[in-house]
Design a protein around this motif. Structure first.
Motif, short mmCIF file in Angstrom:
data_model
loop_
_atom_site.label_atom_id
_atom_site.label_comp_id
_atom_site.label_asym_id
_atom_site.label_seq_id
_atom_site.Cartn_x
_atom_site.Cartn_y
_atom_site.Cartn_z
N GLN A 117 0.82 -1.21 0.00
CA GLN A 117 0.00 0.00 0.00
C GLN A 117 0.85 1.26 0.00
O GLN A 117 0.57 2.22 -0.73
CB GLN A 117 -0.93 0.00 1.22
CG GLN A 117 -1.95 1.13 1.22
CD GLN A 117 -2.94 1.03 0.06
OE1 GLN A 117 -3.65 0.04 -0.08
NE2 GLN A 117 -2.98 2.06 -0.80
N ASP A 147 0.90 4.26 -2.74
CA ASP A 147 0.64 5.65 -2.37
C ASP A 147 1.74 6.57 -2.88
O ASP A 147 1.47 7.68 -3.36
CB ASP A 147 0.50 5.77 -0.85
CG ASP A 147 -0.74 5.07 -0.32
OD1 ASP A 147 -1.65 4.81 -1.13
OD2 ASP A 147 -0.78 4.76 0.89
N GLY A 202 1.16 7.22 -6.44
CA GLY A 202 -0.16 7.75 -6.78
C GLY A 202 -1.06 6.72 -7.44
O GLY A 202 -1.91 7.07 -8.27
N VAL A 203 -0.90 5.45 -7.08
CA VAL A 203 -1.70 4.37 -7.67
C VAL A 203 -2.70 3.88 -6.63
O VAL A 203 -2.35 3.62 -5.47
CB VAL A 203 -0.80 3.21 -8.14
CG1 VAL A 203 -1.66 2.06 -8.67
CG2 VAL A 203 0.18 3.68 -9.19
N GLU A 204 -3.95 3.76 -7.05
CA GLU A 204 -5.01 3.28 -6.15
C GLU A 204 -5.06 1.75 -6.19
O GLU A 204 -4.96 1.13 -7.24
CB GLU A 204 -6.36 3.85 -6.57
CG GLU A 204 -7.51 3.36 -5.70
CD GLU A 204 -8.86 3.82 -6.22
OE1 GLU A 204 -9.89 3.33 -5.71
OE2 GLU A 204 -8.90 4.64 -7.16
N SER A 207 -7.44 -1.53 -5.28
CA SER A 207 -8.78 -2.00 -4.93
C SER A 207 -8.69 -3.49 -4.60
O SER A 207 -8.31 -4.29 -5.44
CB SER A 207 -9.74 -1.78 -6.11
OG SER A 207 -10.99 -2.40 -5.86
N SER A 229 -4.16 8.45 -13.17
CA SER A 229 -5.08 7.81 -12.22
C SER A 229 -4.91 6.29 -12.30
O SER A 229 -5.79 5.58 -12.75
CB SER A 229 -6.54 8.20 -12.53
OG SER A 229 -6.85 7.88 -13.87
N LEU A 234 -4.73 2.43 -11.41
CA LEU A 234 -5.61 1.60 -10.60
C LEU A 234 -5.18 0.13 -10.73
O LEU A 234 -5.01 -0.39 -11.83
CB LEU A 234 -7.07 1.75 -11.06
CG LEU A 234 -8.09 0.81 -10.39
CD1 LEU A 234 -8.19 1.08 -8.89
CD2 LEU A 234 -9.46 0.94 -11.07
N GLN A 290 -6.54 -3.55 -9.44
CA GLN A 290 -7.65 -4.27 -8.81
C GLN A 290 -7.21 -5.70 -8.50
O GLN A 290 -6.74 -6.42 -9.38
CB GLN A 290 -8.87 -4.28 -9.73
CG GLN A 290 -9.41 -2.89 -10.02
CD GLN A 290 -10.53 -2.91 -11.06
OE1 GLN A 290 -10.33 -3.37 -12.18
NE2 GLN A 290 -11.70 -2.43 -10.67
N ASP A 298 -4.55 -4.27 -13.91
CA ASP A 298 -4.10 -2.88 -13.84
C ASP A 298 -4.50 -2.14 -15.12
O ASP A 298 -4.80 -2.77 -16.14
CB ASP A 298 -2.57 -2.82 -13.66
CG ASP A 298 -1.81 -3.34 -14.85
OD1 ASP A 298 -1.75 -2.66 -15.89
OD2 ASP A 298 -1.25 -4.47 -14.77
#
Length: 566
Positions: free
Chosen positions: A416, A420, A423-425, A427, A464, A466, A468, A486
């Protein structure tokens, strides 16, 4: 001494000497014959001595044990048997008691020995042996000649077959066996030049069945020098007919009347000699019987020796090529590792400079920045070493009952902070109906960690990004699944083919090039596989699948499936 010689598989070129009576074959380190083959079981088969013979017994392996192409639970091994376990093919050879006596059973006697009364009656260049097919005529041919002509094609086919034998000792034994089938000789031997001393050393000796003899085969050095220097085969006899050899009256001993000695010349040089002899009994001499050997025998032996030399050269060339490939692989590995280590050391040197400057200036912020760089490079070293150990070592998964959701959740929590920073989320969706399964949690943790790390790095340049992550359980197939998707840069079709190759990386200095290879290896050890889908510019999806009730390695073929959406 009996031995197993690996002629195909990861351990190709390895010879296992069977010094003791009992041995086990398998992947486990406790096996005296340990093979680095993921397709065989930990304890695959065993070798046991019974009734003065060696038996191989399958130990209930997953893929079975095959002898000479036939699956077998137990088999009495014979010289030349081929044993297949998984993807490894081995040749069994048993020449017990033969090699140990060679030094005493074959001797080169001085040229002027008074007990040797033989001399050369006919010499012939190697080229004459190649004319053997054209020289055989139907009219007036002897029974032996008719037999030789009918078997000529068999001889050349046999020569081609032995050229594919990777064990030179076994190859020479086969050649001597074939010679005794074609030529009516009493004794014979093959001598090869030692690569270091350049002296002729006996490698194989054979006596005709029913005429066993413990006596030495004594061969004149004069004859050997003539054969190897002039590259000509010779036919010798006791009868004094050639004054050229008066200076060397001692050629052969032990009552040998006739002998043939031919050079084993291949494409480039003489690699050895083949010698056969026969004794004419007094009764046969009194009856006025003719010589047993003639020019046709000499031609045939020259042709055989040439084919044997070509087979020896091919075998040596192949062994050298395998060795060269291994050395090239080692060199490539060292070069790749040196590149990664250099990058890490450059980072450490930069961090050391910042810390040094911070100490001089009493700048705590600068020291903290430098120490952060040291910690990051420590992580790189740790990842590189762990990936190397995991990839290079054959290991059996340490199976325990575990919760896949918990293992993946630990990886997500660990990654995590990295996500951070970039800047990658992330899920994370754990399965609500996940079962407790049997697998190696540490191994799966490392496999998932590598995949998620790559997914986060792939989103580095996205505004942005992401990633998952989800788990699922398929009760019908009995499979656990971890899916990592991704929206990063994706994988090009040309890179897809090299995706699981070692040291392949598009991450520059950030990657070791081992992550995906290690993940694939761990999944295969569990009997699972990795599926990949990717579209350039849109992202990638990695699906890791493994059996929910894993019983160790299931010895499957490479099941990595790559699906490219263009």
């Amino acid at each position: 001494m009996p031995s197993l010689f690996v002629i195909q598989g990861r351990d190709q070129g390895t010879r296992f000497e069977l010094e003791n009576n009992d041995h086990q074959i398998g992947r486990d380190t406790s096996c005296s014959i340990q093979l680095h083959d993921s397709e065989i079981s930990r304890h695959h088969a065993e070798l046991k001595q019974r009734e003065q013979s060696l038996f191989i017994t399958d130990l209930g392996s997953s893929n079975g044990t095959f002898v000479n192409g036939q699956q077998s639970t137990e088999h009495r091994l014979a010289n030349g048997d081929h044993i297949q376990v998984g993807g490894t093919l081995m040749l069994f050879t048993d020449s017990s008691g033969v090699e140990d006596a060679l030094a005493e059973s074959v001797a080169i006697v001085p040229s002027l020995s008074h007990v040797d009364q033989s001399h050369i009656v006919r010499a012939m260049p190697q080229a004459a042996g190649s004319q053997i097919m054209g020289d055989f005529s139907e009219e007036g041919s002897s029974p032996w000649l008719s037999r030789a002509r009918s078997n000529l094609q068999v001889m050349y086919r046999t020569a081609l077959a032995v050229s594919h034998t990777l064990d030179i000792d076994e190859l020479l034994r086969r050649i001597m066996q074939f010679i005794f089938e074609w030529v009516e000789s009493d004794r014979g031997c093959i001598m090869m030049f030692d690569p270091e001393s350049h002296e002729l050393m006996p490698k194989v000796r054979r006596d005709r069945k029913g005429v066993e003899s413990e006596d030495q085969i004594r061969i004149s050095k004069t004859i050997l020098d003539y054969v190897t220097d002039k590259n000509e085969g010779v036919l010798t006899s006791d009868a004094r007919q050639d004054e050229r050899w008066d200076s060397a009256p001692s050629i052969l001993q032990m009552g040998v009347r006739e002998a043939i000695c031919v050079p084993m010349r291949g494409r480039y040089d003489v690699v050895g000699v083949i010698y056969i002899d026969t004794t004419t009994s007094p009764e046969r001499v009194l009856r006025g019987a003719g010589n047993k050997f003639n020019e046709e025998h000499l031609k045939l032996m020259i042709a055989i020796a040439h084919q044997a030399a070509l087979a020896v050269e091919d075998t040596r060339y192949y062994s050298a090529m395998v060795q060269a490939e291994r050395l090239a692989a080692v060199g490539q590995t060292i070069a790749m590792l040196s590149h990664h280590v250099k990058n890490i050391l450059q980072g450490v040197r930069g961090a050391s400079y910042l810390i040094d400057e911070g100490l001089k200036e009493h700048d705590e912020e600068l020291i903290r920045k430098g120490w952060g760089m040291v910690e990051r490079n420590q992580d790189k070293i740790w990842d590189l070493v762990m990936d190397m150990l995991t990839f290079s070592k054959e290991r059996e998964p340490e199976l325990v009952e575990s919760d896949l959701n918990q293992v993946v959740a630990d990886v997500v929590e660990l990654m995590q902070s990295r996500a951070d920073d970039l800047g990658v989320e992330i899920s994370w969706t754990p399965s609500s109906d996940m079962v407790t399964a049997t697998f190696d949690p540490d191994g799966i943790h490392r496999a998932v960690l590598n995949i998620i790390t790559n997914a986060i790095d792939a989103c580095d340049e996205k505004t942005s990004g992401l990633v998952q992550i989800s788990t699922s359980y398929d009760p019908t197939a009995g499979m656990l699944q971890i899916t990592v998707t991704d929206n990063g840069q994706g994988i090009s079709p040309e890179d897809m083919d090299k995706l699981f190759s070692i040291f392949f990386s598009r991450k520059g200095g950030r990657g070791t090039g081992l992550g995906l290879s290690v993940s694939q290896k761990i999944l295969k050890e569990h009997g699972g596989h990795i599926r990949v889908r990717s579209r350039v510019g849109e992202g990638s999806c990695f699906t890791l699948e493994l059996p929910a009730h894993c019983q160790g390695s299931t010895d499957q073929d490479d099941q990595t499936k790559q699906e490219i959406t263009k």
